[in-house]
Design an enzyme around this catalytic site. Structure first.
Site, PDB file in Angstrom:
ATOM      1  N   PRO A   2       0.842  -1.180   0.000  1.00 55.66           N
ATOM      2  CA  PRO A   2       0.000   0.000   0.000  1.00 55.66           C
ATOM      3  C   PRO A   2       0.884   1.239   0.000  1.00 55.66           C
ATOM      4  O   PRO A   2       1.834   1.310   0.755  1.00 55.66           O
ATOM      5  CB  PRO A   2      -0.769  -0.110   1.307  1.00 55.66           C
ATOM      6  CG  PRO A   2      -0.019  -1.107   2.110  1.00 55.66           C
ATOM      7  CD  PRO A   2       0.646  -2.012   1.163  1.00 55.66           C
ATOM      8  N   GLU A   3       0.574   2.202  -0.829  1.00 55.24           N
ATOM      9  CA  GLU A   3       1.383   3.423  -0.848  1.00 55.24           C
ATOM     10  C   GLU A   3       0.814   4.396   0.191  1.00 55.24           C
ATOM     11  O   GLU A   3      -0.068   4.039   0.965  1.00 55.24           O
ATOM     12  CB  GLU A   3       1.408   3.980  -2.275  1.00 55.24           C
ATOM     13  CG  GLU A   3       1.966   2.926  -3.237  1.00 55.24           C
ATOM     14  CD  GLU A   3       2.365   3.447  -4.606  1.00 55.24           C
ATOM     15  OE1 GLU A   3       2.539   4.661  -4.763  1.00 55.24           O
ATOM     16  OE2 GLU A   3       2.526   2.623  -5.515  1.00 55.24           O
ATOM     17  N   LYS A  52       4.747   6.217   4.360  1.00 53.25           N
ATOM     18  CA  LYS A  52       4.260   4.849   4.506  1.00 53.25           C
ATOM     19  C   LYS A  52       4.376   4.337   5.937  1.00 53.25           C
ATOM     20  O   LYS A  52       4.199   3.150   6.187  1.00 53.25           O
ATOM     21  CB  LYS A  52       5.040   3.929   3.549  1.00 53.25           C
ATOM     22  CG  LYS A  52       4.921   4.333   2.088  1.00 53.25           C
ATOM     23  CD  LYS A  52       5.871   3.557   1.216  1.00 53.25           C
ATOM     24  CE  LYS A  52       5.884   4.123  -0.198  1.00 53.25           C
ATOM     25  NZ  LYS A  52       6.919   3.502  -1.038  1.00 53.25           N
ATOM     26  N   ASN A 215       5.680   2.545  -6.201  1.00 57.28           N
ATOM     27  CA  ASN A 215       5.945   2.207  -7.597  1.00 57.28           C
ATOM     28  C   ASN A 215       4.838   2.659  -8.548  1.00 57.28           C
ATOM     29  O   ASN A 215       5.107   3.035  -9.684  1.00 57.28           O
ATOM     30  CB  ASN A 215       6.171   0.699  -7.732  1.00 57.28           C
ATOM     31  CG  ASN A 215       7.089   0.373  -8.895  1.00 57.28           C
ATOM     32  OD1 ASN A 215       7.817   1.234  -9.382  1.00 57.28           O
ATOM     33  ND2 ASN A 215       7.039  -0.858  -9.348  1.00 57.28           N
ATOM     34  N   ARG A 307      13.137  -2.750  -8.949  1.00 57.05           N
ATOM     35  CA  ARG A 307      11.694  -2.506  -9.104  1.00 57.05           C
ATOM     36  C   ARG A 307      11.393  -2.214 -10.562  1.00 57.05           C
ATOM     37  O   ARG A 307      12.210  -1.644 -11.279  1.00 57.05           O
ATOM     38  CB  ARG A 307      11.251  -1.304  -8.251  1.00 57.05           C
ATOM     39  CG  ARG A 307      11.653  -1.383  -6.796  1.00 57.05           C
ATOM     40  CD  ARG A 307      11.109  -2.616  -6.102  1.00 57.05           C
ATOM     41  NE  ARG A 307       9.668  -2.691  -6.175  1.00 57.05           N
ATOM     42  CZ  ARG A 307       8.837  -2.000  -5.392  1.00 57.05           C
ATOM     43  NH1 ARG A 307       9.312  -1.190  -4.502  1.00 57.05           N
ATOM     44  NH2 ARG A 307       7.534  -2.152  -5.530  1.00 57.05           N
TER      45      ARG A 307
END
Length: 317
Positions: A2-3, A52, A215, A307
């Site tokens: 989760p961002e 976060k 991301n 990533r």
DNA sequence: TCTGGATGTCAAC
DNA sequence: TTGACCTCCAGAC
């Protein structure tokens, strides 16, 4: 993971459903036993988020703070009575799509709340009040901090687009040129980008430079800004930095509001009448090999620092 | 039943 | 730059 938007929703949910209540804290999995013992029986004062990082603050002296970082896999599940309105699950998608799982109410035919169910799977931490419960699984960090330790964690983080002052007028020289008052968030963002030659596609993922972007928001914000991910951060024009910050603020605020990440403008959704999730929610994220929504080019993907970075060579060249 | 992948971070090299 | 951490799920076999 989760961002940032999900963590702010979590903070709100914790404040709403546990605020002012004395809670029982345990660790069915056994990996948070000592920390749980420190918090067990205390009152939850409230919760907050920075990027976060989730902080749950405990009374009565305000010296105990639970820090949770969900990492890549972490998620919270909630359950309880009618005081537990809102999402019943916030965190890693579990292959059900990014959208959170909505909670049930007694009107849905659910039986009255009779305490939490037996823990299923690896429950790192369980918090229980008279009205409901929260289970934490898969977090990369779950610890109890003193106030000083919490401040030290926060001091290492960059500005958060979801901070209250994120859009102070004139903050980045945009909204009101007459207003020269510096902004602690937007100005910091500009300052930290201007201080590094690292590519912007990497900088946006660095929580010390901007907190809460992950991301998906990285890829989508760069696309929306028409920014080449390989451009050095300090080569961005001031108006590009300003627009990027404002767009991040808008995107994350929408994420907090909706409980999911939707970055496409309505005009770029081929079928506005259909449900936009998930096929039309993003411009480039997880769309490698598909045609760009705005140009004839094909969306590309490259691995950067482990990533996947998605971008459009046509729109972001 | 096994494997790969996922919205992340950090330590070791 | 790489691997470890750590959890769950979908798809392959």
């Amino acid at each position: 993971m989760p961002e940032g938007h999900s963590i702010h929703r979590l903070a709100r949910q914790f404040t709403d459903v546990f605020g002012g209540q004395r809670v029982r804290v345990s660790s069915p999995q056994g990996r948070f036993t000592a920390g749980a013992a420190l918090l067990d029986g205390r009152e939850v004062v409230g919760a907050s988020a920075h990027g976060k990082q989730l902080f749950v603050h405990f009374g009565p002296d305000g010296a105990h703070h639970l820090r949770v970082h969900l990492g890549l896999y972490g998620a919270f599940d909630f359950g309880g009575d009618e005081h537990f309105a809102g999402a019943s699950s916030i965190g890693a998608p579990r292959r059900i799509g990014e959208r959170e799982v909505a909670g049930c109410t007694p009107d849905d035919g659910e039986p009255a709340y009779a305490g939490p169910p037996p823990p299923v799977g690896a429950v790192r931490m369980r918090m229980v009040s008279d009205h409901g419960w929260a289970d934490l699984r898969g977090a990369s960090a779950c610890e109890v901090l003193s106030t000083e330790e919490m401040r030290a964690v926060r001091a290492k983080l960059g500005p958060d687009p979801l901070a209250a002052d994120a859009l102070v007028p004139g903050a980045a020289g945009r909204a009101d040129p007459e207003d020269a008052a510096p902004s602690s968030s937007a100005g910091e963002f500009a300052r930290r980008l201007g201080a590094t030659r690292t590519m912007i596609g990497t900088v946006l993922m660095d929580q010390a430079r901007v907190a809460g972007v992950g991301n998906i928001y990285r890829a989508e914000a760069l696309f929306r800004g028409g920014i080449d991910p390989w451009l050095s951060a300090n080569r961005l024009a001031p108006e590009q930095v300003d627009a990027l910050w404002c767009d991040l603020v808008a995107l994350l605020r929408a994420g907090v509001r909706d409980g999911r990440i939707v970055t496409t403008d309505e005009a770029d959704r081929p079928d506005p009448a259909s449900a936009i999730w998930p096929e039309q929610a993003h411009y480039v994220y997880q769309r490698a090999g598909q045609r760009c929504r705005r140009c004839p080019q094909t969306v590309a993907v490259t691995e950067v620092s482990g990533r996947k970075l998605y971008w459009c060579p046509g729109c972001q060249g």
